[in-house]
Motif scaffolding. Structure first.
Motif, short mmCIF file in Angstrom:
data_model
loop_
_atom_site.label_atom_id
_atom_site.label_comp_id
_atom_site.label_asym_id
_atom_site.label_seq_id
_atom_site.Cartn_x
_atom_site.Cartn_y
_atom_site.Cartn_z
N ARG A 272 -7.84 -5.16 -9.01
CA ARG A 272 -6.28 -6.13 -8.83
C ARG A 272 -6.61 -5.22 -7.91
O ARG A 272 -4.94 -4.96 -6.91
CB ARG A 272 -5.56 -5.78 -9.81
N PHE B 43 -0.25 -1.64 1.41
CA PHE B 43 0.73 -2.44 0.05
C PHE B 43 1.57 -1.10 -0.75
O PHE B 43 1.21 0.29 -0.35
CB PHE B 43 -0.19 -2.66 -0.36
N LEU C 154 2.37 0.53 -3.61
CA LEU C 154 1.98 0.88 -5.18
C LEU C 154 3.24 1.58 -6.47
O LEU C 154 3.81 2.14 -5.98
CB LEU C 154 0.72 1.38 -5.82
N PRO D 91 2.12 -7.11 0.34
CA PRO D 91 2.46 -6.90 -0.60
C PRO D 91 2.88 -5.68 -1.79
O PRO D 91 2.60 -4.43 -1.13
CB PRO D 91 0.67 -6.56 -1.55
N ILE E 84 2.59 -3.64 -5.91
CA ILE E 84 1.42 -3.50 -6.76
C ILE E 84 2.12 -3.23 -8.17
O ILE E 84 2.46 -1.65 -7.56
CB ILE E 84 0.31 -3.65 -6.36
N ILE F 15 -3.62 -1.99 -14.01
CA ILE F 15 -2.74 -2.60 -12.53
C ILE F 15 -2.36 -3.96 -12.57
O ILE F 15 -3.42 -4.71 -13.00
CB ILE F 15 -4.02 -2.08 -11.29
N GLU G 200 -1.09 -7.90 -10.85
CA GLU G 200 -0.67 -7.80 -10.18
C GLU G 200 -0.01 -7.86 -9.08
O GLU G 200 1.03 -7.98 -9.33
CB GLU G 200 -0.54 -10.24 -10.29
N PRO G 201 0.11 -8.76 -7.70
CA PRO G 201 0.68 -7.61 -6.70
C PRO G 201 2.23 -9.36 -7.19
O PRO G 201 1.84 -10.38 -7.84
CB PRO G 201 0.50 -8.81 -5.61
#
Length: 247
Positions: free
Chosen positions: A37, A44, A46, A153, A155, A185, A187-188
């Motif tokens: 993922r 993105f 995190l 995204p 995440i 990890i 999913e978005p």
């Protein structure tokens, strides 16, 4: 972009990896859940949970092992140390003041990294969780603000076992025996309900609550127990909050 190409390109991160990885590999066995993922290209945010001072090192190693060079929003005080400050600045980390206009300037700096397609690590809790059982506490809005303003995204990620390496508020590493750290990890996060709308405080707080619920659910999965239905709120318990990003 091929998998892990970011970590294969020569960069200052190679020096950091050469310094940090041997120690971490000796002290920690990482057990990854859903590593596929982790996006291998593009920008993105995190968003990890935060309960130990060693968390940035752990998440930095996790990001590197999964093919991405990490950039953090880090406490401005860390940059005052000559050697550490040089390492942080050279590797593109972003100093964040506790509050005020300089805190917002850090958000703008993070967005510049986003424009370059980088991974930006933002701790949505802003500081170590105050929850007695180390569950994620109430979040701040900086992480979702970056994601929504830039249309990228976000995440969620959770790790568990880091407290054996360095307990909350601890200052000493426990390298032996070797520790196991579970990293999952997510999913978005689905921010569809908020995109294309004015980013008022109410929307940002709702999106942040959803992010913290997602992180807590991931943590519950690796801990093997359900997360509490409500996030710990330091202000409701008479505790002073200090953090990297303000609401």
């Amino acid at each position: 972009m091929k998998a892990r190409s970011e970590t294969r390109r020569p960069s200052f991160f190679w020096l950091l990896a050469a310094l940090v990885l041997p120690i971490m590999n000796l002290a920690v066995r990482f057990r990854f859940h859903h590593p596929e993922r982790m996006p291998q290209s593009g920008a993105f945010v995190l968003a990890p949970n935060h309960y130990s001072e060693i968390d940035p090192v752990v998440i930095g190693v996790v990001s590197w092992k999964l093919g991405r060079a990490p950039r953090f929003l880090a406490k401005a005080s860390l940059f005052k140390n000559p050697l550490l400050g040089w390492l942080l600045r050279t590797s593109g980390q972003i100093p964040v003041e506790r509050a005020g206009s300089k805190s917002h300037a850090a958000l703008r700096a993070a967005e510049e990294l986003v424009e370059k397609g980088r991974l930006v690590v933002v701790y949505p809790e802003g500081s170590l969780t105050r929850d007695p059982d180390l569950w994620p506490m109430r979040g701040k809005t900086g992480a979702v603000r970056i994601a929504l303003e830039r249309g990228i995204p976000i995440i969620p990620v959770a790790h568990w076992g880091t407290q054996a390496l360095m307990p909350r508020y601890g200052k000493k590493l426990s390298l032996f025996p070797r520790k196991t750290i579970d990293v999952i990890i997510g999913e978005p996060l689905d921010l569809g309900a908020y995109r294309g709308r004015p980013l008022d405080q109410s929307s940002l707080l709702k999106a942040t609550a959803e992010l913290m619920d997602a992180i807590a659910a991931l943590l519950g999965e690796v801990r093997g127990e359900p997360a509490p239905p409500q996030r710990w709120d330091p202000t409701a318990h008479g505790q002073k909050e200090t953090g990297r990003l303000e609401d």
